[in-house]
Design a protein around this motif. Structure first.
Motif, PDB file in Angstrom:
ATOM      1  N   SER A 295       0.814  -1.214   0.000  1.00  0.00           N
ATOM      2  CA  SER A 295       0.000   0.000   0.000  1.00  0.00           C
ATOM      3  C   SER A 295       0.847   1.263   0.000  1.00  0.00           C
ATOM      4  N   SER A 296       2.168   1.132   0.201  1.00  0.00           N
ATOM      5  CA  SER A 296       3.048   2.304   0.251  1.00  0.00           C
ATOM      6  C   SER A 296       4.133   2.176  -0.813  1.00  0.00           C
ATOM      7  N   PRO A 297       3.845   2.618  -2.053  1.00  0.00           N
ATOM      8  CA  PRO A 297       4.846   2.480  -3.117  1.00  0.00           C
ATOM      9  C   PRO A 297       6.046   3.377  -2.879  1.00  0.00           C
ATOM     10  N   ILE A 298       7.190   2.937  -3.388  1.00  0.00           N
ATOM     11  CA  ILE A 298       8.414   3.733  -3.311  1.00  0.00           C
ATOM     12  C   ILE A 298       8.375   4.739  -4.452  1.00  0.00           C
ATOM     13  N   GLU A 299       8.255   5.992  -4.086  1.00  0.00           N
ATOM     14  CA  GLU A 299       8.209   7.065  -5.079  1.00  0.00           C
ATOM     15  C   GLU A 299       9.544   7.793  -5.096  1.00  0.00           C
ATOM     16  N   SER A 300       9.712   8.654  -6.065  1.00  0.00           N
ATOM     17  CA  SER A 300      10.914   9.462  -6.139  1.00  0.00           C
ATOM     18  C   SER A 300      11.013  10.324  -4.886  1.00  0.00           C
ATOM     19  N   GLY A 301      12.129  10.267  -4.214  1.00  0.00           N
ATOM     20  CA  GLY A 301      12.312  11.034  -2.989  1.00  0.00           C
ATOM     21  C   GLY A 301      11.989  10.265  -1.724  1.00  0.00           C
ATOM     22  N   THR A 302      11.433   9.080  -1.866  1.00  0.00           N
ATOM     23  CA  THR A 302      11.160   8.274  -0.670  1.00  0.00           C
ATOM     24  C   THR A 302      12.468   7.880  -0.007  1.00  0.00           C
ATOM     25  N   GLY A 303      12.605   8.196   1.275  1.00  0.00           N
ATOM     26  CA  GLY A 303      13.814   7.840   2.006  1.00  0.00           C
ATOM     27  C   GLY A 303      13.738   6.414   2.519  1.00  0.00           C
ATOM     28  N   VAL A 304      14.675   5.588   2.122  1.00  0.00           N
ATOM     29  CA  VAL A 304      14.708   4.192   2.556  1.00  0.00           C
ATOM     30  C   VAL A 304      16.083   3.899   3.153  1.00  0.00           C
ATOM     31  N   GLN A 305      16.098   3.385   4.358  1.00  0.00           N
ATOM     32  CA  GLN A 305      17.362   3.093   5.023  1.00  0.00           C
ATOM     33  C   GLN A 305      17.939   1.769   4.517  1.00  0.00           C
ATOM     34  N   LEU A 306      19.247   1.633   4.655  1.00  0.00           N
ATOM     35  CA  LEU A 306      19.859   0.329   4.423  1.00  0.00           C
ATOM     36  C   LEU A 306      19.282  -0.680   5.407  1.00  0.00           C
ATOM     37  N   ASP A 307      19.151  -1.922   4.970  1.00  0.00           N
ATOM     38  CA  ASP A 307      18.602  -3.015   5.769  1.00  0.00           C
ATOM     39  C   ASP A 307      17.110  -2.833   6.016  1.00  0.00           C
ATOM     40  N   GLU A 308      16.468  -1.950   5.251  1.00  0.00           N
ATOM     41  CA  GLU A 308      15.017  -1.824   5.343  1.00  0.00           C
ATOM     42  C   GLU A 308      14.370  -2.801   4.366  1.00  0.00           C
ATOM     43  N   ARG A 309      13.240  -3.323   4.750  1.00  0.00           N
ATOM     44  CA  ARG A 309      12.561  -4.321   3.930  1.00  0.00           C
ATOM     45  C   ARG A 309      11.941  -3.663   2.698  1.00  0.00           C
ATOM     46  N   ILE A 310      12.138  -4.288   1.534  1.00  0.00           N
ATOM     47  CA  ILE A 310      11.547  -3.831   0.281  1.00  0.00           C
ATOM     48  C   ILE A 310      10.739  -4.975  -0.308  1.00  0.00           C
ATOM     49  N   TRP A 311       9.523  -4.671  -0.707  1.00  0.00           N
ATOM     50  CA  TRP A 311       8.681  -5.644  -1.411  1.00  0.00           C
ATOM     51  C   TRP A 311       8.564  -5.225  -2.876  1.00  0.00           C
ATOM     52  N   VAL A 312       8.763  -6.139  -3.792  1.00  0.00           N
ATOM     53  CA  VAL A 312       8.695  -5.858  -5.218  1.00  0.00           C
ATOM     54  C   VAL A 312       7.569  -6.700  -5.818  1.00  0.00           C
ATOM     55  N   GLN A 313       6.663  -6.033  -6.524  1.00  0.00           N
ATOM     56  CA  GLN A 313       5.563  -6.746  -7.165  1.00  0.00           C
ATOM     57  C   GLN A 313       5.750  -6.716  -8.684  1.00  0.00           C
ATOM     58  N   LEU A 314       5.714  -7.895  -9.289  1.00  0.00           N
ATOM     59  CA  LEU A 314       5.708  -8.048 -10.740  1.00  0.00           C
ATOM     60  C   LEU A 314       4.286  -8.436 -11.111  1.00  0.00           C
ATOM     61  N   LYS A 315       3.610  -7.583 -11.852  1.00  0.00           N
ATOM     62  CA  LYS A 315       2.183  -7.773 -12.073  1.00  0.00           C
ATOM     63  C   LYS A 315       1.845  -7.603 -13.555  1.00  0.00           C
ATOM     64  N   THR A 316       0.973  -8.474 -14.056  1.00  0.00           N
ATOM     65  CA  THR A 316       0.520  -8.366 -15.435  1.00  0.00           C
ATOM     66  C   THR A 316      -0.944  -7.975 -15.472  1.00  0.00           C
ATOM     67  N   GLU A 317      -1.333  -7.321 -16.535  1.00  0.00           N
ATOM     68  CA  GLU A 317      -2.732  -6.974 -16.807  1.00  0.00           C
ATOM     69  C   GLU A 317      -3.042  -7.381 -18.245  1.00  0.00           C
ATOM     70  N   GLY A 318      -4.194  -7.990 -18.437  1.00  0.00           N
ATOM     71  CA  GLY A 318      -4.581  -8.400 -19.773  1.00  0.00           C
ATOM     72  C   GLY A 318      -4.377  -9.874 -20.048  1.00  0.00           C
ATOM     73  N   LEU A 319      -3.926 -10.652 -19.034  1.00  0.00           N
ATOM     74  CA  LEU A 319      -3.756 -12.091 -19.193  1.00  0.00           C
ATOM     75  C   LEU A 319      -4.911 -12.826 -18.520  1.00  0.00           C
ATOM     76  N   ASP A 320      -5.265 -13.956 -19.057  1.00  0.00           N
ATOM     77  CA  ASP A 320      -6.302 -14.803 -18.467  1.00  0.00           C
ATOM     78  C   ASP A 320      -5.654 -15.642 -17.371  1.00  0.00           C
ATOM     79  N   GLU A 321      -5.939 -15.302 -16.107  1.00  0.00           N
ATOM     80  CA  GLU A 321      -5.286 -15.991 -15.001  1.00  0.00           C
ATOM     81  C   GLU A 321      -5.714 -17.445 -14.880  1.00  0.00           C
ATOM     82  N   ASN A 322      -6.789 -17.819 -15.570  1.00  0.00           N
ATOM     83  CA  ASN A 322      -7.199 -19.225 -15.549  1.00  0.00           C
ATOM     84  C   ASN A 322      -6.387 -20.070 -16.522  1.00  0.00           C
ATOM     85  N   LEU A 323      -5.660 -19.408 -17.428  1.00  0.00           N
ATOM     86  CA  LEU A 323      -4.918 -20.135 -18.452  1.00  0.00           C
ATOM     87  C   LEU A 323      -3.411 -19.959 -18.330  1.00  0.00           C
ATOM     88  N   ILE A 324      -2.971 -18.815 -17.813  1.00  0.00           N
ATOM     89  CA  ILE A 324      -1.555 -18.462 -17.891  1.00  0.00           C
ATOM     90  C   ILE A 324      -1.047 -18.040 -16.521  1.00  0.00           C
TER      91      ILE A 324
END
Length: 802
Positions: free
Chosen positions: A662-691
């Motif tokens: 819910s809190s995306p990393i935007e330009s200027g977001t301060g992130v410390q070393l050893d801070e947890r980062i979550w990365v989401q790889l997401k597709t739109e337009g694919l049939d999730e029942n098939l692919i």
């Protein structure tokens, strides 16, 4: 009963037909029979020896030693009688088992494995009496047969456990001459014996069932919202305290306004108090610890996250309840449990370091305190457990990362499956209100989203309508590691940096605010007689990704000394141990200067996850001085969209600073070393029942090119890099999105940009063919090689800059 003679002949014939050889043993009575090759489970306990003895009136088979009248032994006593042809001899043998007994004893669950045959003979080798002990797994049978040499008109079989008769049967010799069998299976519980496949409901609040597995189970007769009190099932009322919310016995939601101590429950002779403290915001309080007082008994029990004290003395508790003057105390993975018996009620208090559950049996009248008949916060405040200034209100700036509507939607999980199965028993609305009030004010830190649901889940699990693993799977809330064994000082609290991480102590907001304005990590330098010392707060260092254990002075052998109670880390030197101190003369004043610094990271490996620290501190002979520096790492996210071939879809890569994304990393977001980062790889337009989307690999470089010379792997063959314990991968090959997380880092010797790259492929969905196989350590076991739509993987890149 059945014709035992035919049964014995059948067994003997089977043994001969299969070519099996019986194991035999012959001795003059009394004697010991070794039945290791065919052990017997006699009324719930397994035995590998039988002690055989006989006299003029008794043929005894005992399992705990030779028979002696009056001793608490487990025996089968048979009437014997003298033979008419001289001295007797006992002959035993073990033979394989066949089928047929189940027709006589249908309660037998397992097939027989073997039989111990013990025959009583006279000195002319003529059999007088024969006993068979049959092995049926956790069950057993007793077979009896008599021969013409047996002189009595009947056979009495007395089965005893610990010297007490469990079953006594009398058979006429007209029956035993043909052979009889009987069941000797059962269970044992707290010294009491129960027959197999029976239920004993003599207890008022519970009943005991003895199954064919030889295990006795206690089943409560009380309903889900009842408890047993003085032998009767009575209504049980519950009060829940989570964060600053108190959900009273009547379902009313109260919000504690400050950081003081309050009475949660007050009954004659008993009081339960709750002390509230701040965590990472000064304007939101959390339940910090619980105090139970029994005035008449002179007992005060303080229950904190990691320590339990009885009248000031620290207790060592475990899952086995210990009793202290009528109060039972125990501790397990769910928390510390306190059970108090009063003249009219039984009170249960459970505290797990974050929330408290108070249950009172047979509550028919109003009780005082925040859980009961509320008199107002001023009336229930306890000065004895309230620190000075605890009532002062603070207002922190609003946290822009909080999305209140999203928080309310999250809290509404309590009305959805699997929680909905409990909604008719426990009203979810007060818990939804308490959850929303907290998450709309406090950011998504310390695993608070999941803890806000745990209170309701705990109550539901006690009714039997919800299993903890069910709701965790649905909400993706992994079980939190316990803080019970992590001691934190008074200015700290225990929590987790992210879900699944090891617990650690974090700074409370009021404590941290004393140092944030000066950008320092602790107290000023103390100068004294050609010596100097600096005390830094371990939690302040940790909040900035600095491990205090790797800090040293100019002389690397000089490390900080940590105080076990306060967790302040002190660095010091003096004239006899200079620790590399630089001494200068300036204007006739002696200046002592040293530096607290991070361990040389060039020897630490390819990457590091802590900020570099360099703090100079110095002393004049009579005048102190302090200087500090800090380095911050900033990150920015880059969205890239790719359109590929005839299968038209969009692919997005985005970084976040919270597990709820819910809190995306935007330009200027301060992130410390050893801070947890979550990365989401997401597709739109694919049939999730098939692919399904599959991340084959992800890695970081110090240059924009994915083939840069400095490279650090995060995901290998779809699995977390096994040498980096911070990497977690979720949903890889299971849908149209993937999430992986790790602790941020910088390349050793570099301070520039860091770029993240991932190779992705699309996979035709069929069973779990797309899911990479990883073992428990994260290492790759089987790659996904079939079912891809594209032969060449898609490369997507994200970077962060310093």
């Amino acid at each position: 009963m059945t014709n035992m003679f035919g049964f014995v002949l059948y067994l003997a014939a089977l043994s001969l037909l299969t070519g099996s050889e019986a194991v035999s043993q012959t001795f003059i009575s009394p004697g010991e029979v070794n039945i290791t090759t065919c052990p017997i489970s006699y009324y719930g306990q397994r035995y590998e020896k039988v002690f055989v003895s006989l006299d003029a009136n008794r043929f005894a088979f005992c399992f705990g030693g030779a028979f002696s009248a009056g001793l608490p032994n487990s025996c089968i006593l048979l009437s014997g009688g003298s033979a008419d042809r001289g001295e007797l001899e006992v002959f035993s043998r073990v033979i394989p088992f066949g089928s047929g007994v189940h027709k006589v004893l249908p309660d037998l669950e397992s097939t027989g494995e073997c039989v111990n045959v013990i025959a009583l003979k006279d000195n002319k080798e003529a059999e007088i009496q024969q006993v068979e002990l049959g092995n049926f797994g956790a069950q057993a049978v007793l077979g009896i047969k008599t021969f013409p040499g047996y002189t009595r008109a009947d056979v009495e079989a007395d089965s005893q456990v610990n010297g007490q008769t469990v079953s006594k049967k009398t058979f006429q010799t007209s029956e035993t001459s043909n052979g009889v069998i009987t069941d000797i299976s059962g269970c044992r519980l707290s010294g009491t014996v129960f027959k197999a496949n029976t239920t004993d409901d003599s207890e008022i609040c519970s009943m005991v069932t003895c199954g064919p597995d030889g295990v006795a189970k206690v089943v409560s007769k009380c309903g889900p919202m009842q408890s047993c009190h003085k032998g009767s099932c009575v209504p049980s009322s519950s009060c829940t305290v989570v964060a600053s919310a108190v959900i009273s016995f009547s379902g009313k939601v109260l919000k504690v306004p400050d950081r003081c101590g309050y009475t949660l429950l007050s009954m004659p002779g008993l009081k339960v108090h709750g002390v509230f403290r701040e965590r990472q915001r000064k304007d939101v309080s959390f339940l910090d610890h619980v105090i139970v007082k029994l005035d008449g008994e002179g007992i005060e029990i303080s229950v904190k996250q990691s320590r339990v004290r009885l009248n000031g003395n620290v207790l060592e508790l475990n899952a086995t309840a210990q009793e202290f003057r009528g109060v039972q105390l125990s501790k397990d993975l769910t928390g510390v449990k306190v059970k108090i018996f009063t003249s009219s009620h039984t009170v249960h208090v459970l505290f797990d370091g974050d929330k408290a559950l108070i249950r009172v049996s047979g509550l028919t009248a109003a009780v005082q305190g925040l859980c009961g008949d509320w008199r107002g916060f001023s009336g229930d405040k306890v000065a004895e457990f309230s620190s000075r200034g605890c009532e002062v209100k603070h207002e922190d700036p609003a946290d822009t990362s909080i999305d209140c509507e999203a928080a309310k939607k999250w809290c509404s999980h309590l009305k959805q499956a699997p929680f909905s199965a409990c909604n008719k028993l426990i009203d979810p609305e007060p818990f939804i209100t308490a959850c929303s009030n907290t998450l709309c004010k406090y950011p998504a830190k310390d695993g608070l989203q999941c803890k806000s649901l745990e209170a309701y889940a705990m109550l539901c699990s006690q009714t039997g309508s919800l299993k903890m693993e069910e709701w965790r799977k649905t909400t993706h809330c992994s079980a939190q590691r316990s803080c019970q064994d992590t001691f934190c000082s008074d200015h700290e609290f225990c929590s987790q940096k992210y879900s699944g991480a090891r617990p650690r102590c974090l700074c409370r907001a009021l404590f941290a605010s004393k140092y944030s304005s000066d950008n320092t990590y602790g107290e000023p330098t103390v100068c004294k007689h050609k010596s100097a010392s600096v005390s830094l707060a371990k939690c302040l260092l940790a909040d900035h990704g600095i491990d205090s254990s790797i800090l040293h002075l100019n002389d690397q052998a000089c490390r900080g000394q940590e105080d076990e109670e306060t967790h302040m880390v002190t660095f010091s030197f003096n004239s006899s141990n200079t620790c590399g101190t630089v001494i200068k003369v300036n204007d006739s004043r002696i200046i002592y200067k040293n530096t607290i610094m991070t361990q040389n990271i060039s020897t630490d490996g390819k990457v590091y996850r802590h900020d570099m620290l360099h703090i100079d501190f110095s002393c004049f002979f009579t005048q102190p001085g302090t200087k500090s520096m800090a380095v911050r790492l900033k990150q920015s996210s880059v969205d890239q969209r790719i359109t590929s071939g005839a299968w038209r879809y969009n692919l997005t890569m985005r970084g976040y600073t919270d597990p709820m994304l819910s809190s995306p990393i935007e330009s200027g977001t301060g992130v410390q070393l050893d801070e947890r980062i979550w990365v989401q790889l997401k597709t739109e337009g694919l049939d999730e029942n098939l692919i399904n989307l599959v991340a084959q690999s992800c890695w970081a470089t110090s240059q924009p090119s994915p083939s840069g010379m400095l490279k650090y792997d995060l995901v290998i063959n779809g699995c977390p890099n096994p040498v980096d314990g911070t990497v977690e991968v979720v949903n890889n090959g299971m849908g149209t999105y993937i999430v992986f997380s790790f602790d941020s880092f910088q390349f050793s010797g570099k301070t520039g940009d860091v770029y993240l790259h991932c190779k992705l492929q699309l996979c035709v969905k069929e069973g779990d063919r797309c899911v990479p196989r990883c073992n428990q350590h994260g290492r790759w076991r089987r790659s996904v090689t079939s079912g891809y739509l594209d032969e060449n993987p898609v490369l997507i890149t994200m970077g962060w800059t310093s």
